[in-house]
Enzyme design. Structure first.
Site, PDB file in Angstrom:
ATOM      1  N   LYS A 130      12.686   8.184   5.953  1.00 42.68           N
ATOM      2  CA  LYS A 130      14.050   7.646   5.898  1.00 42.68           C
ATOM      3  C   LYS A 130      14.118   6.823   4.604  1.00 42.68           C
ATOM      4  O   LYS A 130      14.483   5.640   4.603  1.00 42.68           O
ATOM      5  CB  LYS A 130      14.304   6.798   7.164  1.00 42.68           C
ATOM      6  CG  LYS A 130      15.749   6.374   7.386  1.00 42.68           C
ATOM      7  CD  LYS A 130      16.678   7.497   7.771  1.00 42.68           C
ATOM      8  CE  LYS A 130      18.112   7.008   7.830  1.00 42.68           C
ATOM      9  NZ  LYS A 130      19.103   8.085   7.947  1.00 42.68           N
ATOM     10  N   ASP A 138       6.986   9.898  17.285  1.00 41.34           N
ATOM     11  CA  ASP A 138       7.121   9.731  18.734  1.00 41.34           C
ATOM     12  C   ASP A 138       8.369  10.481  19.223  1.00 41.34           C
ATOM     13  O   ASP A 138       8.328  11.272  20.173  1.00 41.34           O
ATOM     14  CB  ASP A 138       7.251   8.218  19.014  1.00 41.34           C
ATOM     15  CG  ASP A 138       7.115   7.871  20.472  1.00 41.34           C
ATOM     16  OD1 ASP A 138       6.876   8.777  21.279  1.00 41.34           O
ATOM     17  OD2 ASP A 138       7.255   6.680  20.804  1.00 41.34           O
ATOM     18  N   TYR A 171       5.538  -0.060  15.554  1.00 41.86           N
ATOM     19  CA  TYR A 171       4.899  -0.295  16.854  1.00 41.86           C
ATOM     20  C   TYR A 171       3.774  -1.326  16.759  1.00 41.86           C
ATOM     21  O   TYR A 171       3.391  -1.915  17.758  1.00 41.86           O
ATOM     22  CB  TYR A 171       4.328   1.007  17.439  1.00 41.86           C
ATOM     23  CG  TYR A 171       5.375   2.012  17.878  1.00 41.86           C
ATOM     24  CD1 TYR A 171       6.733   1.723  17.792  1.00 41.86           C
ATOM     25  CD2 TYR A 171       5.013   3.250  18.372  1.00 41.86           C
ATOM     26  CE1 TYR A 171       7.688   2.654  18.175  1.00 41.86           C
ATOM     27  CE2 TYR A 171       5.964   4.182  18.769  1.00 41.86           C
ATOM     28  CZ  TYR A 171       7.302   3.875  18.661  1.00 41.86           C
ATOM     29  OH  TYR A 171       8.238   4.787  19.051  1.00 41.86           O
ATOM     30  N   ASP A 214       8.667  14.535  21.074  1.00 38.94           N
ATOM     31  CA  ASP A 214       9.267  14.758  22.399  1.00 38.94           C
ATOM     32  C   ASP A 214      10.401  15.780  22.294  1.00 38.94           C
ATOM     33  O   ASP A 214      10.587  16.620  23.174  1.00 38.94           O
ATOM     34  CB  ASP A 214       9.811  13.448  22.981  1.00 38.94           C
ATOM     35  CG  ASP A 214       8.791  12.760  23.888  1.00 38.94           C
ATOM     36  OD1 ASP A 214       7.584  12.998  23.686  1.00 38.94           O
ATOM     37  OD2 ASP A 214       9.203  12.006  24.790  1.00 38.94           O
ATOM     38  N   ASP A 271      16.881  12.012  10.304  1.00 35.67           N
ATOM     39  CA  ASP A 271      18.072  12.447  11.051  1.00 35.67           C
ATOM     40  C   ASP A 271      18.289  13.948  10.859  1.00 35.67           C
ATOM     41  O   ASP A 271      18.606  14.681  11.803  1.00 35.67           O
ATOM     42  CB  ASP A 271      19.314  11.624  10.658  1.00 35.67           C
ATOM     43  CG  ASP A 271      19.353  11.263   9.190  1.00 35.67           C
ATOM     44  OD1 ASP A 271      18.384  11.560   8.470  1.00 35.67           O
ATOM     45  OD2 ASP A 271      20.359  10.682   8.742  1.00 35.67           O
TER      46      ASP A 271
END
Ligand code: NAD
Length: 356
Positions: free
Chosen positions: A190, A246, A135, A250, A222
């Site tokens: 990851k 992020d 980001y 959620d 994942d």
């Protein structure tokens, strides 16, 4: 104790008004000053994070933030879009540690999209690194592809990067937080595909040597996304990077019944913090008086605890929220048969009454 109140856009002003009402009912000596941010600031000052708003935020002990964004600003140049305000505040104030607790209140077990037995008693804490990763990484942009599958075609690119000190400090925050809970940390990465997250995994493992009393597990993102809906209670503290955090936070919000229930805190190394609900500005329901203010009210409780040293007042708010849920009051997002549907203002009033 000075609080910068930044309501923002969409449902922001509606839900922040309720949190302010609750704070005022506590009779603490809080100095609250309001300033525009996001699209609201763009309208009056031509910028989503005007100098005056940033100055107020810098001076304050804590910031109570609503939400920013509206589809009508999507055509603006990126630096002028409302969402840049929150990214700017995180960057300018160095708010690198984002705490997102996901707690499933007993009364809302049935509002979750998962089976009640999977979420009953859920209490996990996601710690998301907030000022690095893809980001913020440079370079980024659009260009004509110099190589790749379609050389000469238009392409866009972003840069994922983390430095050792950035990973070290967030890992320490996670291990310290775990010490106050069940002493378990899952670091989500990851590393099997990304260099950035191989470094992440290596550094978290090294920092862990200073916390032998805390159990550390590593999990690929994942798999973590899958485990969060398969067996969410197996987690306690999750620590991860900006983008994975992020998305996972959620996802975790839905375990609790509604994103309208999830508070968050973003802290810097001076314990100055920005407190906001985990959700956005919800333009689809703005102005209708139906937004759930509880995530913002619970964020105000986190503010009292983390930045203002008012643990007792924080607990009073949390107990008041439990009480209104036990009374059966529900905004539409958490409403179910047999409960009483209320609007934003009635929910705020009910929390104030429960405090008394
Ligand atoms: P959103 O979180 O605003 O809304 C997603 C869904 O959840 C919508 O259906 C909305 O009605 C519902 N919802 C959200 N908060 C609620 C509440 N308190 N009570 C009841 N229902 C609620 O996400 P989005 O729709 O993807 O984004 C809307 C805007 O918000 C965009 O402009 C986005 O960029 C912005 N946004 C801002 C922040 C922030 O300010 N920190 C965070 C996320 C998104």
């Amino acid at each position: 104790m000075k609080i910068a109140v930044l309501p923002g856009d969409g449902i922001g002003p509606e839900i922040v008004a309720e949190a302010v009402k609750v704070l005022e009912a506590l009779d603490l000596k809080l100095e609250m000053e309001t300033a525009p941010v996001g699209g609201a600031a763009y309208e009056v000052a031509g910028h989503p994070l005007p100098e005056s708003t940033l100055g107020l935020a810098r001076e304050a002990d804590a910031i109570l933030f609503g939400a920013v964004g509206d589809w009508k600003y999507d055509k603006l140049d990126r630096p002028l879009r409302p969402e840049q305000a929150i990214l700017g505040l995180r960057k300018h104030l160095g708010l690198f540690a984002n705490f997102r607790p996901a707690i499933c209140y007993e009364q809302l077990t049935h509002a979750s999209s998962l089976k009640p037995e999977l979420v009953a008693g859920l209490d996990i804490l996601i710690i998301r690194e907030l000022t690095g990763d893809i980001y913020f990484g440079q370079p980024r942009g659009r260009r004509t592809a110099p190589d790749g599958h379609f050389p000469g075609a238009e392409e866009a690119f972003d840069t994922m990067r983390y430095s050792r000190p950035e990973i070290e400090r967030i890992a320490r925050v996670a291990f310290e937080a775990a010490r106050k809970r069940s002493k378990r940390v899952t670091s989500v990465d990851k590393a099997n595909v990304l260099e950035t997250f191989q470094l992440w995994k290596d550094v978290v493992t090294e920092v862990h040597k200073d916390y032998p009393d805390v159990q550390l597990d590593h999990m690929y993102v994942d798999n973590a996304a899958m485990q969060l809906v398969k067996a969410p209670k197996a987690f306690d503290v999750i620590v991860t990077g900006n983008m994975f955090g992020d998305i996972l936070s959620d996802e975790a919000s839905m375990l609790t019944g509604s994103i309208g229930m999830l508070p968050s805190a973003s802290l810097n190394d001076k314990k100055q913090g920005l407190y906001e609900p985990s959700h956005g500005s919800a333009p689809d329901i703005a102005g209708k008086g139906v937004a759930n203010p509880l995530a913002t009210i619970l964020s105000a409780a986190m503010m009292l605890r983390f930045s203002l040293g008012q643990e007792e007042a924080a607990r009073r708010i949390e107990a008041a929220v439990q009480k209104v849920l036990a009374q059966g009051l529900r905004t539409p997002d958490i409403h179910s048969e047999g409960t009483t549907r209320v609007g934003t203002v009635q929910m705020g009033d009910a929390v104030v009454n429960a405090l008394r």
